[in-house]
Design a protein around this motif. Structure first.
Motif, PDB file in Angstrom:
ATOM      1  N   VAL A 135       0.811  -0.699   0.285  1.00 33.67           N
ATOM      2  CA  VAL A 135       0.150  -0.349  -0.137  1.00 33.67           C
ATOM      3  C   VAL A 135       0.638   1.720  -0.049  1.00 33.67           C
ATOM      4  CG1 VAL A 135      -1.858  -1.284   1.060  1.00 33.67           C
ATOM      5  CG2 VAL A 135      -0.023  -0.267   2.435  1.00 33.67           C
ATOM      6  N   GLY A 136       2.118   0.813   0.072  1.00 37.58           N
ATOM      7  CA  GLY A 136       2.864   2.284  -0.394  1.00 37.58           C
ATOM      8  C   GLY A 136       3.302   2.812   0.921  1.00 37.58           C
ATOM      9  N   LEU A 137       3.020   2.426   2.238  1.00 33.24           N
ATOM     10  CA  LEU A 137       3.749   2.292   3.293  1.00 33.24           C
ATOM     11  C   LEU A 137       5.446   2.345   3.611  1.00 33.24           C
ATOM     12  CD1 LEU A 137       0.940   2.057   6.037  1.00 33.24           C
ATOM     13  CD2 LEU A 137       2.160   3.872   5.337  1.00 33.24           C
ATOM     14  N   LEU A 138       5.783   1.816   3.392  1.00 37.29           N
ATOM     15  CA  LEU A 138       7.195   0.723   3.498  1.00 37.29           C
ATOM     16  C   LEU A 138       7.616   1.188   1.607  1.00 37.29           C
ATOM     17  CD1 LEU A 138       7.359  -1.436   6.263  1.00 37.29           C
ATOM     18  CD2 LEU A 138       7.478   0.576   6.057  1.00 37.29           C
ATOM     19  N   TYR A 150      -7.455   0.215   1.510  1.00 35.04           N
ATOM     20  CA  TYR A 150      -6.433  -0.655   2.583  1.00 35.04           C
ATOM     21  C   TYR A 150      -7.466  -0.659   3.804  1.00 35.04           C
ATOM     22  CZ  TYR A 150      -2.886  -1.052   5.499  1.00 35.04           C
ATOM     23  OH  TYR A 150      -1.876  -1.194   7.068  1.00 35.04           O
ATOM     24  N   GLN A 175      -4.613  -1.382  12.820  1.00 31.88           N
ATOM     25  CA  GLN A 175      -5.054  -1.098  13.663  1.00 31.88           C
ATOM     26  C   GLN A 175      -5.619   0.319  13.035  1.00 31.88           C
ATOM     27  OE1 GLN A 175      -4.464  -1.109  17.325  1.00 31.88           O
ATOM     28  NE2 GLN A 175      -3.891  -2.834  16.644  1.00 31.88           N
ATOM     29  N   TYR A 194      -7.398   3.595  11.931  1.00 29.77           N
ATOM     30  CA  TYR A 194      -7.695   5.468  11.746  1.00 29.77           C
ATOM     31  C   TYR A 194      -8.483   6.057  11.823  1.00 29.77           C
ATOM     32  CZ  TYR A 194      -5.923  10.095  12.532  1.00 29.77           C
ATOM     33  OH  TYR A 194      -5.663  11.381  12.560  1.00 29.77           O
ATOM     34  N   TYR A 250     -10.474   9.866  12.275  1.00 30.08           N
ATOM     35  CA  TYR A 250     -10.443  10.993  12.982  1.00 30.08           C
ATOM     36  C   TYR A 250     -11.520  10.810  13.808  1.00 30.08           C
ATOM     37  CZ  TYR A 250      -7.195  12.748   9.260  1.00 30.08           C
ATOM     38  OH  TYR A 250      -5.916  13.215   8.951  1.00 30.08           O
ATOM     39  N   ASP A 251     -10.557  11.549  15.174  1.00 33.97           N
ATOM     40  CA  ASP A 251     -11.695  11.093  16.566  1.00 33.97           C
ATOM     41  C   ASP A 251     -12.560  12.012  16.842  1.00 33.97           C
ATOM     42  OD1 ASP A 251     -10.232  10.037  17.796  1.00 33.97           O
ATOM     43  OD2 ASP A 251      -9.080  11.225  19.347  1.00 33.97           O
ATOM     44  N   PHE A 284     -16.131  11.578   8.078  1.00 30.19           N
ATOM     45  CA  PHE A 284     -15.222  10.766   7.117  1.00 30.19           C
ATOM     46  C   PHE A 284     -15.481   9.798   6.330  1.00 30.19           C
ATOM     47  CE2 PHE A 284     -12.536   6.747   7.386  1.00 30.19           C
ATOM     48  CZ  PHE A 284     -11.052   7.371   7.175  1.00 30.19           C
ATOM     49  N   VAL A 293     -12.614  10.987   2.902  1.00 31.51           N
ATOM     50  CA  VAL A 293     -12.423  10.221   2.006  1.00 31.51           C
ATOM     51  C   VAL A 293     -12.852   9.877   0.311  1.00 31.51           C
ATOM     52  CG1 VAL A 293     -11.853   7.697   1.572  1.00 31.51           C
ATOM     53  CG2 VAL A 293     -12.101   8.483   3.633  1.00 31.51           C
ATOM     54  N   GLU A 346     -14.857   8.972  17.952  1.00 34.42           N
ATOM     55  CA  GLU A 346     -14.149   8.904  19.487  1.00 34.42           C
ATOM     56  C   GLU A 346     -14.444   7.905  20.197  1.00 34.42           C
ATOM     57  OE1 GLU A 346     -13.121  12.995  20.822  1.00 34.42           O
ATOM     58  OE2 GLU A 346     -15.524  13.428  21.570  1.00 34.42           O
ATOM     59  N   ASN A 347     -16.229   7.796  20.054  1.00 38.67           N
ATOM     60  CA  ASN A 347     -17.263   7.379  21.035  1.00 38.67           C
ATOM     61  C   ASN A 347     -16.765   5.451  20.738  1.00 38.67           C
ATOM     62  OD1 ASN A 347     -17.459   9.509  23.125  1.00 38.67           O
ATOM     63  ND2 ASN A 347     -19.207  10.865  21.082  1.00 38.67           N
ATOM     64  N   TYR A 348     -16.110   5.086  19.308  1.00 33.81           N
ATOM     65  CA  TYR A 348     -16.553   4.285  18.863  1.00 33.81           C
ATOM     66  C   TYR A 348     -15.684   3.132  19.315  1.00 33.81           C
ATOM     67  CZ  TYR A 348     -18.536   6.245  14.403  1.00 33.81           C
ATOM     68  OH  TYR A 348     -19.597   6.964  13.356  1.00 33.81           O
TER      69      TYR A 348
END
Lengths: 284, 616
Positions: free
Chosen positions: A48-51, A78, A82, A84, A86-87, A94, A98, A131-133
């Motif tokens: 996915v291009g992160l590394l 992707y 974990q 991510y 936005y809180d 969100f 996207v 943030e409450n999820y």
């Protein structure tokens, strides 16, 4: 759709992925299996291009993920292990963000959101701040966001973590339907039952090298264990070398013969077996 | 570069020509559209944060606003007085202009250096270490745009302090010299353009270091801090070395100091453009205002042009280094081995031998966390190094031996400053420890140890790492002010205050942290900024004031007995007599009261915290 071409990735002295090659085709659900630290997540992050690979290249629908990264990312979805979010945004905000990032017109975003809200049953909490999820709710919104722009390749790292049984079932259905529509699903998982149920092919990686590439049935045939579960096959395949050699003296000649992957004994090692992969053409 | 662009365009065309239902939409956004989207995102989230703060955290928000206003007003009044004093003391217009030039250049050059360093550190954590960037890098946002987005954030973070500090100074100057209206109108554009340059240079340095010296990144930060402290020390030394107390603050000393400051007024420094531009704009209307305005606008142009070039340069460097640097950093972080801690184990076991073994093990765990978190120890080192620099030079401001009350007052204020710095440290790093531990409570909660030990080990950890530097700094201050030589008892009382502050502030942070944990939050800074953290900071400030006042009032009257006779109010005199002020006994009583207050402030919060933590 996904081509991993002799990719090596090192972390200091540690070789996380070692000359890995594999191809995943359109319409295929591919499950990437391996023990902890085998190199699954590193491979996914490179895809996915992160590394960036230390050596070799990865192409997604023909786009090199390093040199044509933006094009590759436009056709990728992707879901990380974990998630991510936005809180301070609601799930709906969100998803809108996207969609906009992928250049979708507002009407298309709305239509795609309606589909994904139903797909992952998000309606009940989509207008609450993320943030409450719970972890599972975050995971479901992440799935929706990854599929929103209708990518032709979906890459998923540990898809079932934190999902309740109902959501897990739904995710499996989505994967299957998605692949049937001509797209690719590339997932890494420790949940072998999921891989057994929905994957067209599996790849087993260990110490950064591919031990096996093919279907579960092929694995059974090659290991001469017709009635074994994938769990048994996986454990036998990924046994540590010293245990392996002491338990099965006869296995060093050819545990997985005649296929894409063979086991050979190296000359410079008395005790360790080395698994090397021979180049193969994967049928489309 | 052209080749790369051509390849990129071809690739984008290929995306558009591949058959797929939604491929016609996959050309994606251009860089400016992505930038706009990220700005909109930031705006949306900021608005929500402000709304939440106003609805759910009124105490904290009010406190922040009130304290900021108080700080601003105090700064304004102080600088107004200072500038007024200079204006009245120097009659020669040439020397006056030279003096203001020197002050402004020095002030803004110092802020320039601080902004560059803080921006580099902030960008490192927000661009290379954040979950958000990890997410954004998987979207079709160009890495250059992502980096610029995070740079804007880091400039904002490091720039707000500049505005808070710079605006009262400049407004005070404007009011003293009766600057025309356009001076005030130009303040914001000048400050904005200025702030972008050092933060941009910091960002460039950060990217270059991560890309080309990734293994040396912490060494580079250490060297930069060390170099800054050395430069400051050399500067302070050059101003004050060889000057006797009688020569200090004389016209000759003043002229020599002004000459010594000339190197801060290089015409290539952005601080020079800012200072010159604003000083020119501040010229009263009757003094050749047209040429002054031209000069001022010219300087604003230079600043703005350089700020924009820096911005472009950041984008250019980001496009070439960011993705690779990010990937490389991940490689290094994952491969780091930590085997040198065995020595630490031995030291803790040897020196903390009276403690039960589980408590020593908990201590070792916390010390390891502290040493491996550069954010913690770097802030600790920076604050205390700056204080050490100030204390090293403080003896020159003792105003002669004829005014002992000034010396002990400065000594007491130094104790208070050390306490306040320690309070910010305990609020920021110690208070959130329990909340963070709560997330891993399954480890500690299931161990066969008394849960109270967990809190006491944190208390000892906080006390241990703060006591040595604090005591050292206070001792340094007392030596430099000659308090240790003239009044050893006062120096001893200062050490009692230090011990009390370390113990009380640590206990407050640990006890309140356990009593008011935030188990859902993973970010220590957010935990510290919550209600509990704010309350801890407020109580800590009150405790520091109480400790310093209780001990310094008897000291003040002891070294300055004449002050007792100047108290003409009857009831005040009676109170002084009752407390026995002016005698050495009163100083000892003060110290004992401080120690008692420390014991109470240590035991009460710890008891409450332990009781609560045991019930968790």
């Amino acid at each position: 759709m996904i081509e991993v071409d002799k990719v090596t990735r090192t972390y200091g002295q540690t070789v996380a992925v070692n000359e890995l090659s594999l191809q995943v085709q359109a319409g295929e659900v591919f499950a990437f299996l391996g023990p902890n630290g085998a190199g699954k997540t590193t491979t996914i992050k490179m895809t996915v291009g992160l590394l960036q690979p230390s050596v070799g290249a990865i192409r997604v629908r023909g786009f090199d993920v390093v040199h044509e990264s933006l094009c590759a990312k436009r056709v990728l979805g992707y879901v990380p292990d974990q998630p991510y979010l936005y809180d301070k945004l609601t799930g709906r905000e969100f998803l809108q963000f996207v969609g906009q990032m992928y250049g979708m017109p507002d009407d298309d975003i709305q239509a795609a959101m309606d589909v994904q809200l139903a797909n992952f049953e998000l309606e009940a909490f989509i207008d609450q701040l993320t943030e409450n999820y719970s972890h599972g709710m975050k995971q479901r919104v992440t799935f929706a966001s990854a599929l929103l722009h209708e990518p032709s390749v979906l890459v998923v790292d540990e898809p079932m973590v934190g999902l309740d049984p109902r959501s897990a079932r739904r995710v499996k259905e989505v994967f299957s339907d998605y692949a049937k529509a001509g797209n690719t699903v590339f997932m890494s998982t420790h949940t072998l039952a999921i891989a057994e149920q929905i994957a067209d092919r599996i790849g087993v990686i260990h110490h950064g090298q591919m031990l096996f590439l093919g279907s579960v049935d092929e694995l059974r045939t090659r290991m001469s264990r017709g009635d074994s579960s994938l769990e048994d096959l996986f454990l036998a395949l990924t046994e540590e070398p010293d245990t392996f050699t002491s338990d099965r003296e006869d296995s060093t000649d050819n545990r997985l013969s005649g296929g894409e992957t063979v086991l050979t004994e190296t000359e410079d090692s008395d005790t360790q077996d080395t698994v090397t992969e021979t180049p193969t053409e994967t049928s489309s | 570069m052209t080749g790369a662009t051509t390849n990129g365009s071809q690739a984008i065309d290929r995306v558009a020509t591949v058959a797929s239902p939604s491929d016609d939409q996959r050309r994606g956004l251009d860089a400016n559209q992505v930038g706009g989207l990220l700005w909109a995102l930031r705006f949306q989230m900021s608005r929500r944060i402000v709304r939440q703060a106003l609805e759910n955290a009124r105490l904290r928000t009010s406190l922040v606003i009130v304290l900021s206003i108080v700080f601003w007003v105090v700064m304004f009044v102080l600088f107004q007085e200072g500038f007024g004093f200079i204006l009245g003391a120097i009659n020669d217009p040439g020397t006056l202009a030279q003096t203001f030039h020197a002050i402004f250049n020095l002030f803004f050059l110092s802020l320039f250096a601080m902004l560059a360093v803080s921006s580099a550190i902030v960008l490192y954590s927000t661009a290379y270490r954040s979950d958000e960037v990890r997410y954004l890098l998987t979207t079709p946002a160009h890495p250059r745009r992502i980096l610029l987005y995070k740079y804007q954030e880091s400039a904002l973070f490091s720039g707000w302090g500049f505005f808070l500090l710079g605006s009262p100074v400049l407004m005070a100057y404007g009011s003293v010299v009766h600057a025309p209206w356009y001076f005030y109108a130009m303040l914001l554009p000048f400050m904005l353009a200025f702030v972008l340059i050092p933060s941009g240079l910091g960002a460039l340095a950060c990217m270059v270091v991560v890309r080309y010296l990734p293994t040396m990144r912490f060494h580079v930060i250490g060297i930069a801090i060390f170099a800054a402290v050395i430069c400051l020390s050399v500067f302070g030394w050059s101003l004050l070395h060889g000057v006797s107390e009688t020569e200090l603050l004389t016209p000759e000393w003043f002229q020599t100091s002004l000459s010594g400051l000339r190197y801060t007024q290089q015409q290539l420094f952005p601080s020079y453009w800012l200072s010159t531009g604003l000083l020119e704009a501040a010229h009263p209307a009757q003094v050749d205002s047209q040429s002054s305005v031209k000069m001022s606008l010219g300087m604003l142009n230079v600043l703005t042009a350089n700020a924009l070039v820096t911005y472009l340069l950041i984008g250019w460097v980001a496009a070439r280094t960011f993705t690779h640097g990010y990937s490389e950093l991940a490689r290094l972080s994952s491969s780091a081995n930590r085997r040198r801690s065995n020595r630490l184990d031995g030291i803790v076991h040897r020196f903390a031998f009276p403690l039960p073994k589980p408590m020593r093990l908990l201590l070792i765990k916390d010390i390891r966390g502290f040493l491996r978190d550069a954010t913690q120890w770097s802030q600790f080192v920076i604050f205390f190094a700056l204080l050490a620099f100030y204390f090293l030079n403080v003896r020159r401001f003792q105003f002669g031996s004829s005014l002992p009350q000034w010396i002990v007052t400065v000594g007491s204020m130094n104790v208070a400053v050390v306490g306040l710095i320690l309070a910010t440290f305990t609020s920021r790093f110690i208070f959130p420890m329990i909340s963070l531990e709560g997330r891993r409570f399954w480890i500690l909660g299931t161990l066969p140890i008394d849960r109270g030990w967990v809190l006491w080990s944190k208390f000892l950890f906080s006390c241990g790492i703060s006591l040595i530097p604090c005591a050292g700094l206070i001792a340094l201050s007392d030596v430099m002010l000659k308090i240790s030589a003239k009044w050893p008892m006062v120096a001893l009382v200062h050490q009692v205050e230090c011990l009390t502050l370390c113990s009380g502030l640590s206990a407050l942070a640990v006890g309140l942290g356990a009593r008011m944990p935030n188990l859902r939050e993973t970010s220590p800074s957010k935990i510290a900024a919550g209600f509990g953290g704010t309350l801890n900071l407020v109580l800590s400030t009150g405790f520091i004031l109480a400790v310093v006042l209780i001990s310094s009032v008897p000291i003040y009257f002891w070294v300055n007995q004449q002050a007792l006779h100047s108290l003409h109010v009857g009831w005040l005199q009676s109170a002084v007599d009752l407390m026995g002020l002016g005698s050495s006994t009163s100083v000892i009583v003060g110290a004992l009261l401080v120690a008692s207050l420390g014991a109470i402030t240590t035991l009460l919060p710890m008891r409450a915290g332990v009781a609560w933590f045991r019930q968790l």
